[in-house]
Design a protein around this motif. Structure first.
Motif, short mmCIF file in Angstrom:
data_model
loop_
_atom_site.label_atom_id
_atom_site.label_comp_id
_atom_site.label_asym_id
_atom_site.label_seq_id
_atom_site.Cartn_x
_atom_site.Cartn_y
_atom_site.Cartn_z
N ASP A 1 0.90 -1.28 0.05
CA ASP A 1 0.30 0.22 -0.12
C ASP A 1 0.79 1.11 0.47
OD1 ASP A 1 -1.86 1.84 0.04
OD2 ASP A 1 -2.48 1.13 1.64
N LYS A 2 0.58 2.50 -0.76
CA LYS A 2 0.99 3.62 -0.34
C LYS A 2 1.00 4.75 0.45
CE LYS A 2 3.23 2.91 -4.31
NZ LYS A 2 3.92 1.45 -4.04
N PRO A 3 1.81 4.76 1.52
CA PRO A 3 1.43 6.27 2.24
C PRO A 3 1.19 6.64 2.02
CG PRO A 3 3.46 5.74 1.76
CD PRO A 3 3.51 5.04 1.27
N ASP A 4 0.72 7.92 2.96
CA ASP A 4 0.19 9.76 2.05
C ASP A 4 1.46 10.11 2.34
OD1 ASP A 4 -2.24 8.67 1.36
OD2 ASP A 4 -3.03 9.10 3.42
N SER A 5 2.31 10.08 3.16
CA SER A 5 3.90 10.27 3.66
C SER A 5 4.54 10.02 4.33
CB SER A 5 3.07 12.12 4.73
OG SER A 5 3.02 11.38 6.12
N GLY A 6 5.86 9.66 4.46
CA GLY A 6 6.60 9.65 5.37
C GLY A 6 7.80 8.90 4.77
N THR A 7 8.53 8.17 5.57
CA THR A 7 10.24 7.55 5.10
C THR A 7 10.48 6.52 5.64
OG1 THR A 7 11.80 9.04 6.08
CG2 THR A 7 11.17 9.54 4.05
N TRP A 8 11.06 5.48 5.38
CA TRP A 8 11.85 4.53 6.29
C TRP A 8 13.12 3.71 5.55
CZ3 TRP A 8 6.99 4.20 3.50
CH2 TRP A 8 6.32 3.24 2.50
N THR A 9 13.70 3.08 6.48
CA THR A 9 14.82 2.21 5.70
C THR A 9 14.86 1.72 6.34
OG1 THR A 9 15.70 4.02 8.32
CG2 THR A 9 15.97 4.81 6.11
N PHE A 10 15.52 0.73 5.60
CA PHE A 10 15.56 -0.86 6.55
C PHE A 10 17.56 -0.31 5.79
CE2 PHE A 10 16.51 -5.36 4.36
CZ PHE A 10 15.56 -6.20 5.65
N ASN A 11 18.06 -0.88 6.96
CA ASN A 11 19.78 -1.56 7.23
C ASN A 11 19.79 -0.47 6.09
OD1 ASN A 11 20.30 -4.30 8.05
ND2 ASN A 11 19.65 -5.46 6.58
N ASP A 12 19.10 0.85 7.35
CA ASP A 12 19.87 2.06 7.24
C ASP A 12 20.39 2.53 5.26
OD1 ASP A 12 20.62 2.61 9.24
OD2 ASP A 12 22.91 1.72 8.89
N ARG A 13 19.12 1.89 4.60
CA ARG A 13 18.81 2.90 3.17
C ARG A 13 17.46 3.05 2.84
NH1 ARG A 13 20.00 -2.76 -0.81
NH2 ARG A 13 18.20 -1.84 -2.82
N SER A 14 17.40 3.79 2.19
CA SER A 14 15.83 4.20 2.17
C SER A 14 15.02 3.51 1.29
CB SER A 14 15.71 5.86 1.54
OG SER A 14 14.65 5.88 1.38
N VAL A 15 14.18 2.68 1.88
CA VAL A 15 13.19 1.81 0.83
C VAL A 15 11.57 2.14 0.89
CG1 VAL A 15 14.21 -0.30 1.31
CG2 VAL A 15 12.40 0.19 3.72
N ALA A 16 11.25 3.50 1.07
CA ALA A 16 10.09 3.91 1.18
C ALA A 16 9.65 3.93 -0.61
CB ALA A 16 9.93 4.94 1.35
N GLY A 17 9.19 3.27 -0.92
CA GLY A 17 8.38 3.55 -2.14
C GLY A 17 8.57 2.39 -3.46
N GLN A 18 9.51 1.01 -2.98
CA GLN A 18 9.53 0.10 -3.81
C GLN A 18 8.85 -0.40 -3.92
OE1 GLN A 18 13.15 -0.34 -4.35
NE2 GLN A 18 14.66 0.87 -3.24
N ALA A 19 9.02 -1.32 -4.77
CA ALA A 19 8.12 -2.55 -4.92
C ALA A 19 7.82 -3.41 -3.90
CB ALA A 19 8.19 -2.49 -6.64
#
Lengths: 303, 328
Positions: free
Chosen positions: A84-102
């Motif tokens: 699902d796509k958020p209206d806003s926000g970021t998140w990182t996985f292992n210090d790597r930004s992964v927001a919006g990734q499939a």
């Protein structure tokens, strides 16, 4: 199984040790976070389903995400895993930004989820379900697919890895059966084993205990603990407090889309705010682990 | 009544050119619908694309048939991409709606007066479309086969057609037994689960649509070559549904399903037709006129299909246990 019990202690002890000095406040920072979430929000019409200011998930621990129905746990899961796509926000996985990734990209870099309604691929064998989890199989490319000598070796390696996992999850006798012929509990196990075939760094289990009979619940809990012992981080959604208490190293509580409390299970269960969220305000008795299971919505079960 | 002759005519049609055309469409649909679960309701558009590629290249532009075959493959690939890219990210029903609409659009486009110079309008393109292919015919004269009654020209088409159909079947077999096939079957069962396991579901669905469309386009090329005529109104939506019937008859997601399904479908359809003609001509049936046979055989065919669905819902090759499982 004495050996396993010993192992259990090791992983659990390490996680508890690492989380000992973490302040028990919502959005607390962890010593070694694998997943860091910032300002993620999702609105459905007029309802703000998820509004998480900050959340960190400790590596190597079992973190439970709890909360009453409609708290936004599953929605948060869907957002973090790209479903699902958020209206806003970021998140990182292992210090790597992964927001919006499939979703498939997130799975490939080691973030794998399961679903609340189990998704066993019914008309495929248990083994095929497992092999589908393996990544990097070159025979999955359409041109290489026609040349078996390219992928046979990989297939053999994947098969033996799948056999090991199936054995661990007590499904090795079912490997040629259709996944659709398994019982509900076995499907949960298969889904978990299949997720592990992806070799994830974090597995995100969406209500792994939903719809499973009590006898199997215990073994399911054992399997989840086992996942941590093998070095994989576990984040799971649940709303049954007793189960959470038994297996989690850290608990994050959500209500109305926000994180309202965090801490080790014992502390969280005594938290006034949490009790309020679960039972409504001015409810007399405190939550204890005297066996009174706190399922706010026993008949519904889906958030 | 000459029962042997009825049988001979029936078998000739069951293995003949028209059956082959539908067979290619069914093999393609098996990849799309049988294995990947794509609801393509516009398979006839891919057949038309192949047929018109031959018609336009050979007749309108007076170029080589071999070029036309390449163009047919390119056009069917483009068509698959055009239909797939906007719809395959959406729910399954969208592909169904778009494909059935697109197949009708395509038919109306090629029969339109505006493009009469290129596509020949409602009359279509008629002429020596398959000349280069028929020039290669090594058969000296009409061959007297024991049962079948093909002309020299048809026999040549049938030989090459069946060879290619077996090759296409081999291709499908090779694909579906591979890890690629496992992924597309997974997509059929549950897309989200496969997505969560790190597979780019969209690309796989697009690949399946392209491959299935290409095989169906080969049926269209065969159509143009064998019948030396391409007419817009033969590419009605009901062709797609006959193809579905063939696929379900043989058993979806079975490598040999389309072959068996196509033979049985045309055997029954042609058999009912020939039998009814003979019965009417010999005075056994008086309540039917000869010109009503065409519709009557479809009614009987429908009855036959109903019986099949009641007594063997999984098709000839299907596995009943699979049917008992909830697909989701």
């Amino acid at each position: 199984m004495p050996a396993r019990t010993e192992d259990k202690a090791a992983g659990h002890a390490a996680a508890v040790e690492a989380l000992r000095d973490v302040p028990q406040v919502p959005g607390a920072s962890k010593p070694d976070p694998i997943l860091v979430v910032d300002h993620v929000s999702r609105q459905f019409g007029g309802l703000k389903a998820v509004d998480v200011a900050h959340m960190e998930i400790q590596r190597g621990a079992i973190t439970a995400l709890i909360g009453p129905n409609g708290a936004g746990k599953t929605t948060l899961f869907n957002l973090l895993t790209g479903f699902d796509k958020p209206d806003s926000g970021t998140w990182t996985f292992n210090d790597r930004s992964v927001a919006g990734q499939a979703p498939y990209r997130l799975a490939r870099i080691g973030m794998v989820r399961t679903f609340q309604l189990t998704k066993a691929l019914s008309r495929m064998s248990v083994m095929d379900n497992m092999l589908l989890g393996a990544n990097g199989q070159s025979g999955e490319r359409v041109l290489q697919a026609l040349l078996p000598f390219i992928w046979r070796g990989q297939e053999r390696a994947n098969t033996s890895r799948a056999l090991e996992l199936l054995e661990r999850f007590n499904l090795h006798e079912k490997l040629d059966d259709f996944a659709g012929s398994l019982s509900g509990g076995q499907r949960k196990l298969l889904e978990m084993a299949r997720a592990l075939m992806v070799s994830p760094e974090i597995v995100m289990l969406d209500e792994p205990m939903a719809g499973v009979n009590p006898a199997l619940t215990q073994s399911l809990l054992g399997h989840i603990k086992n996942i941590r012992e093998k070095g994989t981080t576990v984040l799971f959604v649940e709303h049954d407090m007793d189960m959470v208490h038994d297996i989690s190293d850290w608990v994050i509580v959500m209500a109305q889309g926000q994180i309202i409390a965090e801490g080790p299970p014992d502390a969280v269960m005594k938290d006034e705010q949490v009790i309020e969220a679960y039972l409504g305000s001015r409810h007399g008795s405190a939550l204890t682990d005297d066996g009174a299971s706190l399922t706010p919505d026993a008949q519904g079960g889906n958030s | 009544m000459d029962y042997l002759q009825i049988l001979s005519l029936t078998l000739t049609q069951a293995f003949g050119v028209t059956a082959l055309i539908y067979l290619f469409a069914a093999i393609g649909l098996n990849v799309q619908f049988g294995y990947t679960g794509l609801l393509n309701f516009g398979q006839v558009a891919f057949v038309a694309a192949g047929a018109y590629a031959v018609g336009v290249i050979v007749l309108t532009f007076d170029l080589s048939l071999w070029l036309a075959i390449v163009v047919g493959m390119v056009v069917s690939t483009l068509l698959a991409l055009l239909l797939g890219i906007p719809t395959l990210r959406l729910r399954a029903d969208y592909l169904a709606i778009v494909t059935i609409a697109a197949s009708e659009l395509l038919r109306l486009l090629v029969r339109s007066i505006a493009f009469k110079d290129v596509f020949g309008g409602a009359q279509g393109l008629n002429g020596k479309l398959g000349r280069q292919f028929h020039d290669l015919n090594p058969l000296p004269a009409d061959v007297a086969l024991p049962v079948f009654t093909w002309s020299r020209q048809d026999l040549w088409v049938v030989i090459v057609g069946w060879g290619l159909a077996l090759l296409a079947t081999l291709l499908v077999w090779g694909l579906v037994r591979s890890p690629w096939g496992r992924v597309v079957k997974g997509i059929r069962e549950d897309e989200a689960a496969v997505l969560s396991l790190g597979k780019n579901v969209f690309v796989y669905k697009l690949q399946a649509l392209v491959i299935g469309g290409g095989i169906a386009a080969f049926g269209g090329i065969l159509w143009a070559v064998a019948k030396q005529s391409v007419q817009p109104d033969t590419f009605q939506p009901d062709v797609t549904f006959f193809v579905y019937t063939i696929l379900l008859l043989g058993g979806a997601a079975r490598v040999f399903g389309p072959i068996v399904g196509s033979i049985i479908f045309w055997f029954l359809l042609a058999g009912f037709g020939e039998l009814l003609y003979a019965l009417i001509n010999n005075g056994y049936i008086e309540f039917l006129a000869a010109q009503q046979v065409g519709s009557m055989r479809f009614m009987l065919m429908g009855l036959g299909l109903m019986l099949l669905m009641i007594f063997r819902p999984q098709g000839i090759f299907g596995d009943r246990r699979e049917l008992a499982l909830d697909a989701r």
